[in-house]
Motif scaffolding. Structure first.
Motif, PDB file in Angstrom:
ATOM      1  N   UNK A  20      -2.727 -46.331  36.506  1.00  0.00           N
ATOM      2  CA  UNK A  20      -1.653 -48.109  36.845  1.00  0.00           C
ATOM      3  C   UNK A  20      -0.593 -47.880  35.909  1.00  0.00           C
ATOM      4  N   UNK A  21      -0.305 -46.688  35.093  1.00  0.00           N
ATOM      5  CA  UNK A  21       0.912 -46.553  33.888  1.00  0.00           C
ATOM      6  C   UNK A  21       1.907 -46.673  34.562  1.00  0.00           C
ATOM      7  N   UNK A  22       1.481 -44.989  35.743  1.00  0.00           N
ATOM      8  CA  UNK A  22       2.825 -44.726  36.309  1.00  0.00           C
ATOM      9  C   UNK A  22       2.844 -45.413  37.802  1.00  0.00           C
ATOM     10  N   UNK A  23       1.999 -46.081  38.113  1.00  0.00           N
ATOM     11  CA  UNK A  23       2.372 -47.063  39.706  1.00  0.00           C
ATOM     12  C   UNK A  23       3.351 -48.148  39.351  1.00  0.00           C
ATOM     13  N   UNK A  24       2.487 -49.145  38.366  1.00  0.00           N
ATOM     14  CA  UNK A  24       2.978 -50.067  37.859  1.00  0.00           C
ATOM     15  C   UNK A  24       3.923 -50.658  36.315  1.00  0.00           C
ATOM     16  N   UNK A  25       3.826 -49.454  36.331  1.00  0.00           N
ATOM     17  CA  UNK A  25       4.372 -49.782  34.726  1.00  0.00           C
ATOM     18  C   UNK A  25       5.900 -49.513  34.572  1.00  0.00           C
ATOM     19  N   UNK A  29      11.040 -52.488  38.179  1.00  0.00           N
ATOM     20  CA  UNK A  29      11.442 -53.695  39.845  1.00  0.00           C
ATOM     21  C   UNK A  29       9.698 -53.769  39.958  1.00  0.00           C
ATOM     22  N   UNK A  30       8.730 -53.194  39.944  1.00  0.00           N
ATOM     23  CA  UNK A  30       7.391 -53.840  39.982  1.00  0.00           C
ATOM     24  C   UNK A  30       6.879 -54.420  38.299  1.00  0.00           C
ATOM     25  N   UNK A  31       7.278 -53.937  37.480  1.00  0.00           N
ATOM     26  CA  UNK A  31       6.809 -54.093  36.539  1.00  0.00           C
ATOM     27  C   UNK A  31       7.769 -55.872  36.274  1.00  0.00           C
ATOM     28  N   UNK A  32       8.729 -55.817  36.101  1.00  0.00           N
ATOM     29  CA  UNK A  32       9.967 -56.550  36.352  1.00  0.00           C
ATOM     30  C   UNK A  32       8.661 -58.179  36.718  1.00  0.00           C
ATOM     31  N   UNK A  67     -11.271 -50.028  45.037  1.00  0.00           N
ATOM     32  CA  UNK A  67     -11.329 -50.159  46.738  1.00  0.00           C
ATOM     33  C   UNK A  67     -12.765 -49.394  46.962  1.00  0.00           C
ATOM     34  N   UNK A  68     -13.699 -50.583  47.616  1.00  0.00           N
ATOM     35  CA  UNK A  68     -15.214 -49.780  47.485  1.00  0.00           C
ATOM     36  C   UNK A  68     -15.332 -48.907  48.602  1.00  0.00           C
ATOM     37  N   UNK A  69     -14.628 -48.621  49.448  1.00  0.00           N
ATOM     38  CA  UNK A  69     -15.144 -47.741  50.149  1.00  0.00           C
ATOM     39  C   UNK A  69     -14.813 -46.369  50.325  1.00  0.00           C
ATOM     40  N   UNK A  70     -13.258 -46.152  49.247  1.00  0.00           N
ATOM     41  CA  UNK A  70     -13.361 -44.566  48.903  1.00  0.00           C
ATOM     42  C   UNK A  70     -13.482 -44.515  47.290  1.00  0.00           C
ATOM     43  N   UNK A  71     -13.632 -45.860  46.916  1.00  0.00           N
ATOM     44  CA  UNK A  71     -14.106 -45.446  45.197  1.00  0.00           C
ATOM     45  C   UNK A  71     -13.042 -45.383  44.507  1.00  0.00           C
ATOM     46  N   UNK A  72     -11.589 -45.457  45.210  1.00  0.00           N
ATOM     47  CA  UNK A  72     -11.100 -45.142  44.300  1.00  0.00           C
ATOM     48  C   UNK A  72      -9.943 -46.407  43.469  1.00  0.00           C
ATOM     49  N   UNK A  73      -9.231 -46.228  42.266  1.00  0.00           N
ATOM     50  CA  UNK A  73      -8.323 -47.339  41.761  1.00  0.00           C
ATOM     51  C   UNK A  73      -7.670 -48.032  42.649  1.00  0.00           C
ATOM     52  N   UNK A  74      -7.374 -49.289  42.779  1.00  0.00           N
ATOM     53  CA  UNK A  74      -6.420 -50.019  43.469  1.00  0.00           C
ATOM     54  C   UNK A  74      -5.616 -51.062  42.935  1.00  0.00           C
ATOM     55  N   UNK A  75      -5.741 -50.725  41.577  1.00  0.00           N
ATOM     56  CA  UNK A  75      -5.192 -51.767  40.910  1.00  0.00           C
ATOM     57  C   UNK A  75      -5.840 -52.850  39.372  1.00  0.00           C
ATOM     58  N   UNK A  76      -5.218 -53.607  38.912  1.00  0.00           N
ATOM     59  CA  UNK A  76      -5.876 -54.330  37.950  1.00  0.00           C
ATOM     60  C   UNK A  76      -6.195 -55.418  38.324  1.00  0.00           C
ATOM     61  N   UNK A  77      -6.964 -56.456  37.556  1.00  0.00           N
ATOM     62  CA  UNK A  77      -6.809 -57.746  37.838  1.00  0.00           C
ATOM     63  C   UNK A  77      -7.447 -58.694  36.092  1.00  0.00           C
ATOM     64  N   UNK A  96      -1.755 -51.601  43.127  1.00  0.00           N
ATOM     65  CA  UNK A  96      -0.612 -49.906  43.394  1.00  0.00           C
ATOM     66  C   UNK A  96      -0.120 -49.987  44.928  1.00  0.00           C
ATOM     67  N   UNK A  97       0.787 -49.903  44.837  1.00  0.00           N
ATOM     68  CA  UNK A  97       1.232 -49.985  46.125  1.00  0.00           C
ATOM     69  C   UNK A  97       0.413 -48.772  47.130  1.00  0.00           C
ATOM     70  N   UNK A  98      -0.216 -47.861  47.194  1.00  0.00           N
ATOM     71  CA  UNK A  98      -1.167 -47.945  48.193  1.00  0.00           C
ATOM     72  C   UNK A  98      -2.058 -48.407  48.912  1.00  0.00           C
ATOM     73  N   UNK A  99      -2.556 -49.922  47.974  1.00  0.00           N
ATOM     74  CA  UNK A  99      -3.146 -50.487  47.913  1.00  0.00           C
ATOM     75  C   UNK A  99      -2.984 -52.216  48.037  1.00  0.00           C
ATOM     76  N   UNK A 100      -1.516 -52.210  49.228  1.00  0.00           N
ATOM     77  CA  UNK A 100      -1.062 -53.758  49.372  1.00  0.00           C
ATOM     78  C   UNK A 100      -1.176 -53.622  50.226  1.00  0.00           C
ATOM     79  N   UNK A 101      -1.246 -54.682  51.319  1.00  0.00           N
ATOM     80  CA  UNK A 101      -1.013 -55.462  52.516  1.00  0.00           C
ATOM     81  C   UNK A 101      -2.827 -55.332  53.554  1.00  0.00           C
ATOM     82  N   UNK A 102      -3.901 -54.818  52.166  1.00  0.00           N
ATOM     83  CA  UNK A 102      -5.217 -54.659  53.357  1.00  0.00           C
ATOM     84  C   UNK A 102      -6.249 -55.233  52.878  1.00  0.00           C
ATOM     85  N   UNK A 103      -6.092 -56.194  52.028  1.00  0.00           N
ATOM     86  CA  UNK A 103      -6.808 -57.583  52.167  1.00  0.00           C
ATOM     87  C   UNK A 103      -7.293 -57.762  50.708  1.00  0.00           C
TER      88      UNK A 103
END
Length: 188
Positions: A20-25, A29-32, A67-77, A96-103
């Motif tokens: 989360x820190x690497x991809x969102x913080x 630009x993403x953090x801002x 993400x339930x289908x893979x068990x991978x971390x997708x972001x924070x809420x 996370x950028x790789x988890x966007x645009x999929x519902x």
């Protein structure tokens, strides 16, 4: 864990922090765009990351999105700014950028609404986002939120003031956890 078809909300694990820190913080630009607080360099370790699991708080409820289908971390809420007297909270999420645009964004909003209205008994949930964040506005409106107003030039992002939109949803307007149909297995 609170599960939908595509996503689940679970407690933040210590292993989530570095991702989360690497991809969102660390992406300034993403953090801002996602946070009202200014970016400043912080290490992901030693208890300095804003994604560190915190103890129980009356003011926020933080989740990791999986993400339930893979068990991978997708972001924070998060439900933040919780006001137990007025039974109110703000909704926030960042994928996370790789988890966007999929519902996953819409389903995460729906799961946060379920938690806020059904589990916590809130009367109102509110969401603030930048006026150009079409994905968040679309997810919120699809979940039943109503656009209530625009805060003109209230956010400082990348050297300029930008408008923010406020959306709200009342418990009496919440139809319950009506998740979109799961995509066919071949689409997952």
């Amino acid at each position: 864990m609170i599960n939908g078809h595509l996503a689940g909300l679970r407690a933040r694990h210590p292993d989530d922090v570095a991702v989360l820190h690497a991809e969102l913080y660390d992406d300034v630009t993403t953090h801002s765009r996602a946070n009202a607080q200014p970016w400043r360099p912080l290490p992901a370790t030693g208890g300095h990351s804003p994604f560190e699991p915190a103890g129980a708080s009356e003011k926020s409820a933080c989740f990791s999105v999986v993400e339930l289908s893979t068990g991978r971390l997708a972001g924070e809420a998060v439900l933040w700014g919780i006001d137990t007297h007025n039974r109110f909270a703000h909704v926030g999420l960042s994928l996370l950028p790789g988890s966007r645009g999929r519902g996953l964004g819409l389903e995460t909003v729906l799961l946060l609404c379920h938690y806020g209205f059904t589990v916590r008994g809130f009367n109102r949930l509110q969401l603030e986002t930048l006026a150009d964040n079409a994905a968040m506005i679309g997810a919120a409106e699809s979940a039943g939120f109503t656009r209530e107003g625009t805060l003109r030039k209230s956010g400082w992002v990348d050297g300029a003031f930008v408008d923010e939109v406020i959306l709200g949803l009342l418990a009496e307007e919440w139809p319950g956890l009506n998740l979109p149909s799961a995509p066919p297995a071949s689409a997952r």
